[in-house]
Write a protein that holds these residues in place. Structure first.
Motif, mmCIF file in Angstrom:
data_model
loop_
_atom_site.group_PDB
_atom_site.id
_atom_site.type_symbol
_atom_site.label_atom_id
_atom_site.label_comp_id
_atom_site.label_asym_id
_atom_site.label_seq_id
_atom_site.Cartn_x
_atom_site.Cartn_y
_atom_site.Cartn_z
ATOM 1 N N ILE A 152 15.258 -0.575 53.678
ATOM 2 C CA ILE A 152 16.151 -1.785 53.622
ATOM 3 C C ILE A 152 17.500 -1.115 54.278
ATOM 4 C CG2 ILE A 152 17.620 -3.264 52.196
ATOM 5 C CD1 ILE A 152 15.104 -3.272 50.443
ATOM 6 N N ASP A 153 18.225 -1.500 55.252
ATOM 7 C CA ASP A 153 19.434 -0.966 55.665
ATOM 8 C C ASP A 153 20.559 -1.175 54.997
ATOM 9 O OD1 ASP A 153 17.961 -0.529 58.181
ATOM 10 O OD2 ASP A 153 18.428 -2.411 58.984
ATOM 11 N N HIS A 154 21.392 -0.194 55.051
ATOM 12 C CA HIS A 154 22.683 -0.186 54.189
ATOM 13 C C HIS A 154 22.485 -0.565 52.693
ATOM 14 C CE1 HIS A 154 24.803 0.860 57.852
ATOM 15 N NE2 HIS A 154 24.441 -0.041 58.399
ATOM 16 N N PHE A 155 21.371 -0.272 51.953
ATOM 17 C CA PHE A 155 21.095 -0.889 50.839
ATOM 18 C C PHE A 155 22.181 -0.183 49.541
ATOM 19 C CE2 PHE A 155 18.998 -0.336 46.712
ATOM 20 C CZ PHE A 155 18.524 -1.870 46.527
ATOM 21 N N LYS A 156 22.768 1.108 49.920
ATOM 22 C CA LYS A 156 23.505 1.782 49.116
ATOM 23 C C LYS A 156 24.847 0.516 48.822
ATOM 24 C CE LYS A 156 26.048 5.649 47.912
ATOM 25 N NZ LYS A 156 27.295 4.943 47.461
ATOM 26 N N ARG A 157 24.992 0.180 50.012
ATOM 27 C CA ARG A 157 26.358 -0.729 50.238
ATOM 28 C C ARG A 157 25.864 -2.096 49.522
ATOM 29 N NH1 ARG A 157 27.692 -2.478 56.075
ATOM 30 N NH2 ARG A 157 27.899 -0.005 56.221
ATOM 31 N N ASN B 278 24.034 -2.098 46.752
ATOM 32 C CA ASN B 278 24.188 -1.785 45.232
ATOM 33 C C ASN B 278 25.662 -1.625 44.849
ATOM 34 O OD1 ASN B 278 21.440 -2.047 44.214
ATOM 35 N ND2 ASN B 278 21.330 0.504 44.871
ATOM 36 N N ASP B 279 26.351 -1.125 45.610
ATOM 37 C CA ASP B 279 27.839 -0.638 45.432
ATOM 38 C C ASP B 279 28.671 -2.062 45.334
ATOM 39 O OD1 ASP B 279 27.171 1.788 45.289
ATOM 40 O OD2 ASP B 279 28.153 2.257 47.504
ATOM 41 N N THR B 280 28.377 -2.939 46.122
ATOM 42 C CA THR B 280 29.069 -4.148 46.284
ATOM 43 C C THR B 280 28.773 -5.289 45.209
ATOM 44 O OG1 THR B 280 29.368 -3.839 48.640
ATOM 45 C CG2 THR B 280 30.029 -6.171 47.850
ATOM 46 N N TYR B 281 27.408 -5.382 45.145
ATOM 47 C CA TYR B 281 26.927 -6.373 44.244
ATOM 48 C C TYR B 281 26.188 -6.196 42.878
ATOM 49 C CZ TYR B 281 27.531 -8.776 48.970
ATOM 50 O OH TYR B 281 28.266 -9.440 49.941
ATOM 51 N N PHE C 282 25.245 -13.358 51.403
ATOM 52 C CA PHE C 282 25.205 -12.145 52.204
ATOM 53 C C PHE C 282 23.726 -12.067 52.859
ATOM 54 C CE2 PHE C 282 24.249 -10.333 48.202
ATOM 55 C CZ PHE C 282 23.225 -9.573 48.307
ATOM 56 N N HIS C 283 23.418 -11.283 53.953
ATOM 57 C CA HIS C 283 22.228 -11.099 54.528
ATOM 58 C C HIS C 283 22.006 -9.447 54.275
ATOM 59 C CE1 HIS C 283 21.528 -15.270 55.827
ATOM 60 N NE2 HIS C 283 22.994 -15.534 55.819
ATOM 61 N N VAL C 284 20.841 -9.202 54.621
ATOM 62 C CA VAL C 284 20.261 -7.934 54.605
ATOM 63 C C VAL C 284 19.059 -7.697 55.831
ATOM 64 C CG1 VAL C 284 19.361 -6.004 53.447
ATOM 65 C CG2 VAL C 284 20.695 -7.574 52.073
ATOM 66 N N THR C 285 19.384 -6.579 56.156
ATOM 67 C CA THR C 285 18.120 -6.395 57.367
ATOM 68 C C THR C 285 17.206 -5.009 56.924
ATOM 69 O OG1 THR C 285 19.534 -4.894 58.702
ATOM 70 C CG2 THR C 285 19.591 -7.136 59.293
#
Length: 560
Positions: A429-434, A436-439, A508-511
């Protein structure tokens, strides 16, 4: 309904045929018993002077255990009574000539218990309900808080369900009775609505063609509320605020239990006619059944068939059921399989002795079709849940790290034996740490779970899928070249990018990115994973949200 009636009629015809064949076999049994009974009168003294007692007892035991199942209950009861007498004399012989004469007369008279006492045809087996076939299960949600209900609907849709939220009891009732939901999620307290959620659901279920799974949500965690939920038929109970990952886990387990692969059952019995009858009943209930008559072949057969339940006769020539059960328990890889003894043995002390040596349950023959199916179904269901808990990742329900690596190893070995292509895919999953940190990690878990469900739904049943760690997944795709694997994963990538996640009003969306590697016969298992991992990071470096194939494995340009 017509198809179901036809299947039941066909089953009854098959069971009737087996009963007729058993009746014909009884003629030979009666003759053999008569010969043994006549010779019994020739001996004098203790039991050693009456060697006919043991074969008499064995034949009577077999009839006692099978006659009732085939529709001759009076014959079974008479044989059981005589078997007990023979067993008593084998332990302590105290019979005088008159008692032996009376016993022999009863043995010779067993044939009179047959035709007049013929039982009615056995009732049809209990058939497990099968949910409607389709890509998505339809989930109806009754929650009067529109924000909470809408968030639950959106999250379950991301998990791959056709979720529909209703905030009024009347519209919920109309939807349930007008369509066919696969499960209901109901709030107990509906605010200003006059109706109680559990009472409403009980009334709705009573008017449905067949009840569906019910999950209860509430802020009331008192024992009385739990009890009311149980009495309403709830299969899950969740306090507010609801952990949607846990709720979806329960939904998935419920659907797997109802619509998963057929349970696998092995029957070990030297009475093949009786074993085949049990097998017919269980197969008619959707189970896969294998019959074994030779104890020495059971271990090899178990490893090939992988049964989830073993039905084991207690008295078998050469090796008793408890002895075979102890041999099975020598092997750690077979410890998870529950062993159910099926026997005409009614002595509680002997039953307990068998269970203490090795075994999980003891069922006395004869057993009705419905009781047989219910007993096996309950044990198989529990065994599958336990196996999944031990081998599956708790969050996603996918194979754990070590287990998916083993699947890669197995695919490499298969590739060495054949010429069919296969692929291994590493997904991240792209930018998954972001995320977790945001949401927060709870929302991150929902994202992971959504991708896991999407992969499970879009890949084939033959494909193996595991959580490799964190937000990384591994898929093993047999009979699938890298170019085809990339095409399949690219469709999944596109669908995943379109999922809308929500947290406290923020959308939000995730890639995702993935790397594909061909399985080569010359590979070590670790090498295949390493090439897939390098292709994954090539996709990351190229800008993410794309699928790359490991170099020199496909001439097509990478998908963008």
């Amino acid at each position: 309904m017509a198809d179901e009636r036809a299947l039941q009629e066909a089953l009854q015809r098959q069971l009737a045929l087996l009963s007729e064949q058993f009746a014909q076999r009884l003629e030979g049994e009666f003759q053999a018993l008569g010969v043994l009974a006549d010779s019994l009168l020739e001996g004098t003294g203790d039991a050693s002077a009456h060697p006919q007692l043991q074969p008499l007892r064995d034949r009577l035991h077999k009839i006692a255990g099978s006659a009732g199942t085939f529709g001759f209950p009076r014959l079974g009861e008479a044989a059981r009574r005589l078997e007990r007498q023979a067993a008593q004399w084998l332990e302590h012989f105290d019979a005088d000539p008159a008692a032996l004469q009376a016993f022999a007369d009863e043995v010779r008279g067993l044939h009179t218990e047959r035709l007049p006492a013929r039982a009615t045809p056995p009732e049809g087996p209990l058939v497990a309900r099968r949910l409607a076939q389709g890509q998505s299960y339809r989930i109806f949600i009754l929650e009067d808080d529109r924000v909470v209900g809408r968030n639950m609907e959106l999250t379950l849709r991301n998990f791959g369900y056709d979720a529909r939220h209703y905030d009024r009891a009347e519209t919920f009732r109309e939807a349930c009775l007008g369509e066919d939901p696969d499960a209901l999620i109901v709030d107990v307290h509906l605010g200003d609505d006059a109706e109680d959620g559990l009472a409403l659901t009980a009334d709705i279920q009573a008017h449905m063609h067949q009840p569906v799974p019910l999950l209860v949500i509430t802020s009331d965690n008192r024992f009385d509320t739990w009890l009311r939920a149980v009495r309403a038929g709830a299969t899950g109970f969740f306090g507010k605020p609801v952990n949607l990952t846990d709720l979806e886990n329960r939904l998935e387990r419920t659907f797997v239990q109802q619509n998963g692969d057929p349970y696998r059952v092995m029957i070990v019995d030297d009475d093949l006619a009786l074993a085949e009858r049990y097998a017919l009943v269980l197969r008619s209930s959707g189970m896969r059944v294998e019959v074994q008559a030779r104890p020495a072949q059971v271990l090899e057969a178990m490893r090939a068939f992988l049964p989830e339940v073993l039905l084991l006769d207690v008295m078998m020539p050469g090796c008793s059921g408890p002895e075979l059960a102890q041999i099975i328990r020598f092997h750690d890889d077979l410890l998870r399989i529950p062993i159910i003894y099926l026997s005409a043995e009614t002595d509680i002390a002997r039953q307990m002795d068998a269970l203490l040596k090795a075994g999980d349950d003891f069922v006395t023959k004869p057993i009705s079709d419905n009781a047989l199916v219910a007993t096996v179904f309950a044990r198989a269901q529990r065994a599958r849940l336990l196996s999944a808990a031990l081998s599956r990742d708790g969050l996603t329900g996918l194979l754990r790290h070590a287990d998916i690596k083993e699947q890669v190893t197995q695919e490499v070995l298969r590739s060495a034996r054949g010429s069919k292509p296969a692929s291994v895919v590493m997904i991240d999953i792209d930018h998954f740490k972001r995320v977790n940190d945001t949401y927060g990690h709870g929302v991150g878990d929902n994202v992971i779970r959504s991708l896991a469900n999407l992969l499970r739904q879009r890949l084939r049943r033959a494909d193996q899928l595991g959580r490799y760690g964190g937000e990384e997944f591994v898929a093993v795709l047999p009979d699938c070249a890298p170019a085809q694997a990339r095409k399949v994963l690219d469709e999944i990538r596109l669908h995943f990018s379109q999922l809308e996640f929500i947290d406290q009003g923020r959308h939000f969306h995730v890639t995702l990115s993935a790397g594909v590697a061909a399985v080569r016969a010359t590979d070590q298992p670790g090498e295949t994973l390493e090439r897939a991992d390098r292709a994954l990071y090539a996709a990351k470096r190229a800008g993410r949200d794309r699928i790359h194939i490991a170099p020199d494995e496909d001439t097509d340009p990478p998908a963008v």
